[in-house]
Scaffold this motif. Sequence first.
Motif, PDB file in Angstrom:
ATOM      1  N   ASP A 181      -2.170   2.925  -7.428  1.00 31.47           N
ATOM      2  CA  ASP A 181      -2.602   4.311  -7.302  1.00 31.47           C
ATOM      3  C   ASP A 181      -1.594   5.136  -6.499  1.00 31.47           C
ATOM      4  N   ALA A 185      -5.430  10.676 -12.327  1.00 37.70           N
ATOM      5  CA  ALA A 185      -4.846  10.650 -10.978  1.00 37.70           C
ATOM      6  C   ALA A 185      -3.482  11.320 -10.956  1.00 37.70           C
ATOM      7  N   ALA A 208      -7.796   6.619 -16.114  1.00 35.13           N
ATOM      8  CA  ALA A 208      -7.768   6.859 -14.669  1.00 35.13           C
ATOM      9  C   ALA A 208      -6.375   7.230 -14.196  1.00 35.13           C
ATOM     10  N   LEU A 252      -2.945  -4.558  -4.899  1.00 36.16           N
ATOM     11  CA  LEU A 252      -4.041  -4.117  -5.753  1.00 36.16           C
ATOM     12  C   LEU A 252      -3.659  -2.869  -6.533  1.00 36.16           C
ATOM     13  N   GLY A 253      -4.122  -2.806  -7.776  1.00 36.83           N
ATOM     14  CA  GLY A 253      -3.859  -1.631  -8.578  1.00 36.83           C
ATOM     15  C   GLY A 253      -4.482  -0.380  -7.990  1.00 36.83           C
ATOM     16  N   THR A 254      -5.654  -0.530  -7.375  1.00 36.17           N
ATOM     17  CA  THR A 254      -6.342   0.615  -6.789  1.00 36.17           C
ATOM     18  C   THR A 254      -5.689   1.109  -5.510  1.00 36.17           C
ATOM     19  N   VAL A 255      -4.749   0.335  -4.970  1.00 36.54           N
ATOM     20  CA  VAL A 255      -4.064   0.725  -3.736  1.00 36.54           C
ATOM     21  C   VAL A 255      -2.584   1.001  -4.027  1.00 36.54           C
ATOM     22  N   ASP A 281       0.843  -1.193   0.000  1.00 35.71           N
ATOM     23  CA  ASP A 281       0.000   0.000   0.000  1.00 35.71           C
ATOM     24  C   ASP A 281       0.881   1.247   0.000  1.00 35.71           C
ATOM     25  N   GLU A 325      -1.867  -7.826 -10.186  1.00 36.01           N
ATOM     26  CA  GLU A 325      -2.335  -8.462  -8.954  1.00 36.01           C
ATOM     27  C   GLU A 325      -2.746  -9.911  -9.156  1.00 36.01           C
ATOM     28  N   THR A 365      -8.450   2.104 -17.486  1.00 36.83           N
ATOM     29  CA  THR A 365      -7.410   2.248 -16.471  1.00 36.83           C
ATOM     30  C   THR A 365      -6.386   3.289 -16.885  1.00 36.83           C
ATOM     31  N   ARG A 410       0.240   8.512  -7.907  1.00 31.33           N
ATOM     32  CA  ARG A 410       0.009   9.800  -7.254  1.00 31.33           C
ATOM     33  C   ARG A 410       1.232  10.352  -6.516  1.00 31.33           C
TER      34      ARG A 410
END
Length: 483
Positions: free
Chosen positions: A212, A238, A234, A206-209, A42, A178, A231, A216
């Motif tokens: 990301d 981001a 997104a 995870l890609g979203t965690v 993360d 993932e 993606t 960012r």
Amino acid sequence: MTDVQTTLMLIDGELVEAASGKTLDSLNPATEEVIGRIPAGDKVDVDRAVVAATRAQLEWANTEISHRAERLRAVAARVAERAEEILRLEVLDTGNTITKMRGDVGMGIKVLEYYAGLGLELKGSTIPASQSNLHFSLREPYGVVGRIIPFNHPIMFALSRMAAPLMAGNAIIIKPPESSSLSAGILAEICRDELPPGLVNIITGLGTVAGDAIVRHPEVKRLAFIGSVPTGLAIQKAAAEVSVKHVSLELGGKNPMLIFPDIDPEVAATAAVSAMNFAWQGQSCGSCSRLLVHESLYDEVLKRIVEKTERLVIGDPLDPDSQMGPMNSRMQLDKVEHYVRTAHEDGARLMTGGERPPGAQFERGYWHQPTIFADVTPEMRIGHEEIFGPVLSVFRWKDEDEAIRIANSTEYGLTAAIWTNDLNAATRCIRRIKAGYVWVNGFSAHHLGTPFGGMGNSGLGREEGIEELLSYTETKTVHLALN
């Protein structure tokens, strides 16, 4: 029962668990059996990796080009030593057939060696802008770059896409997919042993965690991603919310293959089935998933395609005789099944496939038959939306203008294949088709040194050649006053 493999991430030269202690299960897509556990990294892990990468990059940028090349070749040699181990794990984790995946491992090695030899091309230029100054440019690395890897070719993309950033003098943070991260554990061990601590960091999760957090992070000034258009959009959004970043994207494709009337139907059918990349279950951005056949050959080519597709051997991806394995994940299988339903609703004609293969060995796992739909038109959802699965849509065309209209009727523009013996016709199509990578009387092959990338919503930037190396540098212009 397969042994469950536990992998670790690489941060600052150490193999570590996620700071949270959380893990994700890795499933064998052929059986849905748990075969591994990966750390669920993360933001905390990413922050630590960026600090380590920032420190390592300063020293790396000051090393000689020859030393960078030496270290890349050392990584390539270690991968070659463990190639069979990596190969087996990659097949179990992705579902891709072992025969084709063997080529992936080899290509990753080859690309590392290729970029190791390109370092002296990191040169600027002199400009005769005035007589009172010496005007010249230099190329400098960005610093810390991020690389997000897709699930269809995990080890090949991890190896090949870290080569140019490192050779250009950057440090890199790699985010493996993932659903297929197990081979990244072996790569982490190799990079720990062969590269300075912190130069390469590998964060799973995870890609979203985790993904990301990389996108960012304000200190990650250069990003590269291979994957889907949503993606990619997104990631652009981001990244732009935090700081100005250089983002390159190699996104999806709904790639056309045009068959002209002077091509032998047997040759056309063989090429069409091969170009669908069924050995990857159609999960390849360069797959020619739209086949555009001249009306004079349509019925004969379609008949032969169906016959060849029905002879494909679906089975255990570790079996060298298997020509097609399972989809990579439940999500991918659900997506394919959704598009098969839409094809029926939109009026396409199912010629073969369209469901799970029969037999007890296919009751579990993410299996789907190779599928052919005929009488497809651009308005149908399977005619213009990317499926990323083993579904070939066959179109009919009457004249060249119609063929070009169909070829350019999607948001994508990644690859295209033109099959004709008429050089004039081929040249016209090359100029008119919206695609970044075009084969004439060929398909699928990538050749080192030739820039690969898409037009339209298929992406930004080019990889696999000198352009990729230079894209990991910024230009500094110098004006030196002369006395």
